[in-house]
Design a protein around this motif. Structure first.
Motif, mmCIF file in Angstrom:
data_model
loop_
_atom_site.group_PDB
_atom_site.id
_atom_site.type_symbol
_atom_site.label_atom_id
_atom_site.label_comp_id
_atom_site.label_asym_id
_atom_site.label_seq_id
_atom_site.Cartn_x
_atom_site.Cartn_y
_atom_site.Cartn_z
ATOM 1 N N PHE A 1 0.803 -1.220 0.000
ATOM 2 C CA PHE A 1 0.000 0.000 0.000
ATOM 3 C C PHE A 1 0.831 1.263 0.000
ATOM 4 O O PHE A 1 0.348 2.303 0.373
ATOM 5 C CB PHE A 1 -0.922 0.065 1.218
ATOM 6 C CG PHE A 1 -1.934 -1.023 1.220
ATOM 7 C CD1 PHE A 1 -2.627 -1.349 0.076
ATOM 8 C CD2 PHE A 1 -2.192 -1.715 2.383
ATOM 9 C CE1 PHE A 1 -3.575 -2.347 0.082
ATOM 10 C CE2 PHE A 1 -3.141 -2.723 2.389
ATOM 11 C CZ PHE A 1 -3.822 -3.037 1.246
ATOM 12 N N VAL B 1 0.065 5.846 8.053
ATOM 13 C CA VAL B 1 -0.937 6.851 8.392
ATOM 14 C C VAL B 1 -1.078 6.931 9.906
ATOM 15 O O VAL B 1 -1.180 5.895 10.568
ATOM 16 C CB VAL B 1 -2.300 6.502 7.765
ATOM 17 C CG1 VAL B 1 -3.366 7.487 8.216
ATOM 18 C CG2 VAL B 1 -2.202 6.501 6.249
ATOM 19 N N VAL C 1 -5.562 7.988 12.912
ATOM 20 C CA VAL C 1 -6.757 7.365 12.342
ATOM 21 C C VAL C 1 -7.975 7.588 13.230
ATOM 22 O O VAL C 1 -9.107 7.412 12.788
ATOM 23 C CB VAL C 1 -6.547 5.848 12.135
ATOM 24 C CG1 VAL C 1 -5.572 5.597 11.019
ATOM 25 C CG2 VAL C 1 -6.117 5.189 13.413
ATOM 26 N N LEU D 1 -10.775 9.412 11.770
ATOM 27 C CA LEU D 1 -11.708 8.782 10.833
ATOM 28 C C LEU D 1 -13.021 8.404 11.488
ATOM 29 O O LEU D 1 -14.031 8.249 10.822
ATOM 30 C CB LEU D 1 -11.072 7.524 10.223
ATOM 31 C CG LEU D 1 -9.757 7.720 9.483
ATOM 32 C CD1 LEU D 1 -9.314 6.421 8.864
ATOM 33 C CD2 LEU D 1 -9.913 8.803 8.443
ATOM 34 N N LEU E 1 -4.569 14.378 5.517
ATOM 35 C CA LEU E 1 -5.572 13.600 4.790
ATOM 36 C C LEU E 1 -6.953 14.116 5.179
ATOM 37 O O LEU E 1 -7.497 13.712 6.213
ATOM 38 C CB LEU E 1 -5.465 12.122 5.142
ATOM 39 C CG LEU E 1 -4.245 11.350 4.658
ATOM 40 C CD1 LEU E 1 -4.346 9.892 5.082
ATOM 41 C CD2 LEU E 1 -4.130 11.456 3.150
ATOM 42 N N THR E 2 -7.477 15.013 4.377
ATOM 43 C CA THR E 2 -8.831 15.489 4.678
ATOM 44 C C THR E 2 -9.832 14.554 4.036
ATOM 45 O O THR E 2 -9.648 14.110 2.904
ATOM 46 C CB THR E 2 -9.040 16.919 4.148
ATOM 47 O OG1 THR E 2 -7.893 17.295 3.404
ATOM 48 C CG2 THR E 2 -9.234 17.880 5.297
ATOM 49 N N LEU E 3 -10.863 14.268 4.789
ATOM 50 C CA LEU E 3 -11.763 13.208 4.363
ATOM 51 C C LEU E 3 -13.083 13.763 3.859
ATOM 52 O O LEU E 3 -13.524 14.818 4.288
ATOM 53 C CB LEU E 3 -12.019 12.277 5.545
ATOM 54 C CG LEU E 3 -10.734 11.633 6.026
ATOM 55 C CD1 LEU E 3 -10.972 10.885 7.306
ATOM 56 C CD2 LEU E 3 -10.183 10.723 4.958
ATOM 57 N N PRO E 4 -13.699 13.028 2.965
ATOM 58 C CA PRO E 4 -14.998 13.458 2.463
ATOM 59 C C PRO E 4 -16.013 13.446 3.596
ATOM 60 O O PRO E 4 -16.038 12.522 4.397
ATOM 61 C CB PRO E 4 -15.339 12.408 1.408
ATOM 62 C CG PRO E 4 -14.507 11.229 1.760
ATOM 63 C CD PRO E 4 -13.271 11.766 2.390
ATOM 64 N N LEU F 1 -16.010 0.755 9.526
ATOM 65 C CA LEU F 1 -14.855 1.585 9.861
ATOM 66 C C LEU F 1 -14.626 1.575 11.362
ATOM 67 O O LEU F 1 -13.499 1.402 11.836
ATOM 68 C CB LEU F 1 -15.105 3.018 9.377
ATOM 69 C CG LEU F 1 -13.894 3.925 9.360
ATOM 70 C CD1 LEU F 1 -12.846 3.363 8.429
ATOM 71 C CD2 LEU F 1 -14.293 5.326 8.924
ATOM 72 N N ASN G 1 -8.215 10.000 -0.787
ATOM 73 C CA ASN G 1 -7.793 10.203 0.590
ATOM 74 C C ASN G 1 -8.471 9.218 1.526
ATOM 75 O O ASN G 1 -7.837 8.625 2.393
ATOM 76 C CB ASN G 1 -8.139 11.623 1.035
ATOM 77 C CG ASN G 1 -6.978 12.568 0.790
ATOM 78 O OD1 ASN G 1 -5.865 12.120 0.521
ATOM 79 N ND2 ASN G 1 -7.242 13.849 0.876
ATOM 80 N N ALA G 2 -9.756 9.083 1.335
ATOM 81 C CA ALA G 2 -10.507 8.178 2.207
ATOM 82 C C ALA G 2 -9.969 6.765 2.094
ATOM 83 O O ALA G 2 -9.769 6.075 3.099
ATOM 84 C CB ALA G 2 -11.994 8.220 1.853
ATOM 85 N N LEU H 1 -7.053 5.860 1.183
ATOM 86 C CA LEU H 1 -5.722 5.843 1.776
ATOM 87 C C LEU H 1 -5.816 5.717 3.287
ATOM 88 O O LEU H 1 -5.101 4.944 3.921
ATOM 89 C CB LEU H 1 -5.009 7.141 1.408
ATOM 90 C CG LEU H 1 -3.499 7.109 1.384
ATOM 91 C CD1 LEU H 1 -3.035 6.010 0.451
ATOM 92 C CD2 LEU H 1 -2.985 8.455 0.917
ATOM 93 N N ALA H 2 -6.718 6.492 3.860
ATOM 94 C CA ALA H 2 -6.886 6.483 5.302
ATOM 95 C C ALA H 2 -7.342 5.110 5.769
ATOM 96 O O ALA H 2 -6.851 4.562 6.752
ATOM 97 C CB ALA H 2 -7.899 7.547 5.722
ATOM 98 N N LEU H 3 -8.273 4.544 5.021
ATOM 99 C CA LEU H 3 -8.779 3.223 5.366
ATOM 100 C C LEU H 3 -7.652 2.203 5.311
ATOM 101 O O LEU H 3 -7.484 1.388 6.213
ATOM 102 C CB LEU H 3 -9.888 2.840 4.387
ATOM 103 C CG LEU H 3 -10.740 1.656 4.791
ATOM 104 C CD1 LEU H 3 -11.426 1.938 6.108
ATOM 105 C CD2 LEU H 3 -11.757 1.340 3.717
ATOM 106 N N GLN H 4 -6.883 2.283 4.254
ATOM 107 C CA GLN H 4 -5.758 1.362 4.123
ATOM 108 C C GLN H 4 -4.759 1.573 5.241
ATOM 109 O O GLN H 4 -4.151 0.624 5.732
ATOM 110 C CB GLN H 4 -5.083 1.554 2.767
ATOM 111 C CG GLN H 4 -5.916 1.024 1.627
ATOM 112 C CD GLN H 4 -5.304 1.334 0.282
ATOM 113 O OE1 GLN H 4 -4.287 2.011 0.213
ATOM 114 N NE2 GLN H 4 -5.939 0.846 -0.764
ATOM 115 N N GLY H 5 -4.607 2.829 5.634
ATOM 116 C CA GLY H 5 -3.704 3.112 6.742
ATOM 117 C C GLY H 5 -4.146 2.410 8.002
ATOM 118 O O GLY H 5 -3.346 1.787 8.702
#
Lengths: 237, 237
Positions: free
Chosen positions: A15, A76, A79, A82, A102-105, A122, B117-118, B120-124
């Motif tokens: 990744f 990362v 987290v 998130l 990392l800005t998230l939707p 999540l 980004n999302a 990526l964050a999830l993978q993180g």
DNA sequence: CGGTGCGTTGAATACGCTCAATGCGGGTGG
DNA sequence: CCACCCGCATTGAGCGTATTCAACGCACCG
């Protein structure tokens, strides 16, 4: 998943995103000793490590620290953001490093159950991380502490399920529990016996009765707190 | 985040969703001994535990098993599905249990960087889980194994960064590394000395040179594999 | 020059593991 | 229906490894 010498998934290397497919913005430089965030900070973004090396750790009441990880480029941190949780650890730069925000939707365009599912999933993963942190902490603890902590946590879960948190049935074999706690089954046996002798609980085969929850909590907690000296400790006892 | 006796976040109890806000569908019943999935299975959904108790574990080459968790109602298993990975562990019911499928929204309405980004964050977060599993595995290993594995992994990461994987600089103090590996600093010192005496590496203060990578891998791997007997083992050595 | 932080080395201890034997219960087959 | 066996749990004895406590060396700094 890539494999390495230890037969487990390689710690790093999967990744790893090339910088090309990243929204190249909001990089932040940290210098040796700088903190990216601290326990309890409210985070509204996670961070991707771009360069350098960080240290993520938890401070215990007694001043000792538990190191969680040394995040490297591609990793990362934060987290917690998130799932809308405040930071659960401290993150410090061990060396000059840079991170990318990392800005998230926003999850505002909610379309019902699917999005609820995604959030749940999540959170599930987040919980897994938290739980693993706890187990990491367990790794540096006495056998008595491990067992007491597990029983208290299990009892707590029982209570949440509406069952008795004082008397319940252990659903796994000794061997499995020992393996989970990182002990030999014989050691687990002996530890159970010791806790029984102390009058803290009663175990008949798989039926558990907690007799002295306060006492168990006392056993479970990090005991010594040696004294107020500065030497910071990471280790057991 | 809720806190418990051990000063760490409580293992369970947060994020416990009432069944009301769940899309009530696709529940699946498992009986004692049933497997929900096995290592390598391709998952296209995660699962929320609704009732009962499961056991998630990894099987090693030598037949020994490493228990990762005993998932209880409210926990999510199969998070590998969230990042499109095959199952990284086995999940078995210890008792009659039921799980609810978590089907996830397709990420097809991609809107560029935010969604990237999302992901990526999830993978993180997923990586964090993997890494913690590795560390969990480390907990039941010799000091030499822990150090060798860490150095090899670090060297590997160096290589990926384009730096030398044979010679590099350890960025953290002994104390921190010891804490990370779950050792006393003195023990770390002695272990370094031992590996040096074996001619596997050279460490001058913080400058590391790996002299015999193959040898290190040998040290790092789970050594004994005792013999081919049936008794399954969880423990170190 | 004395102080402090850090790393290393030494000696003694303690904790958990291994090996081995015994006890116990549940299953199967005679 | 009982005998036997197998898996699992428990208990005991000996051992090994990592920790603790302590001292020393070294570099850096006021």
């Amino acid at each position: 998943m890539t494999s390495n010498h230890s037969g487990l998934p390689s710690i790093r290397g999967s990744f790893r995103p090339g910088p090309h497919n990243l929204p190249q913005r909001a990089d932040r430089i940290l210098h040796r000793g700088d903190h990216l965030f601290r326990t309890g900070d409210s985070l509204n973004r996670a961070y991707l490590v771009v360069a350098g090396i960080l240290k993520s750790y938890i401070l215990h009441e007694d001043g000792s620290e538990q190191i969680l990880d040394f995040p490297l480029p591609g990793d990362v941190v934060g987290v917690d953001a998130l799932v809308g949780q405040p930071a659960g650890c401290l993150v410090m730069a061990l060396d000059t490093s840079s991170v990318c925000e990392l800005t998230l939707p926003e999850a505002d365009d909610a379309n019902g159950s699917e999005r609820a599912n995604a959030a749940l999933a999540l959170q599930g993963m987040y919980q897994a991380v938290q739980r693993l942190h706890v187990r990491l902490h367990m790794a540096s603890a006495t056998t008595e502490q491990r067992l007491a902590r597990y029983l208290l946590d299990f009892a707590n879960a029982q209570g949440l399920r509406g069952c008795s948190s004082r008397q319940f049935r252990l659903p796994m074999r000794r061997r499995d529990l020992a393996c989970y706690l990182g002990l030999a089954t014989e050691t687990l046996s002996r530890t159970i016996a010791r806790l029984q002798q102390q009058g803290l609980l009663e175990i008949d085969s798989y039926e558990v009765t907690l007799l002295d929850e306060a006492g168990l909590r006392r056993v479970a907690s990090i005991s010594p707190v040696v004294d107020g000296n500065t030497t910071h400790r990471c280790n057991r006892r």
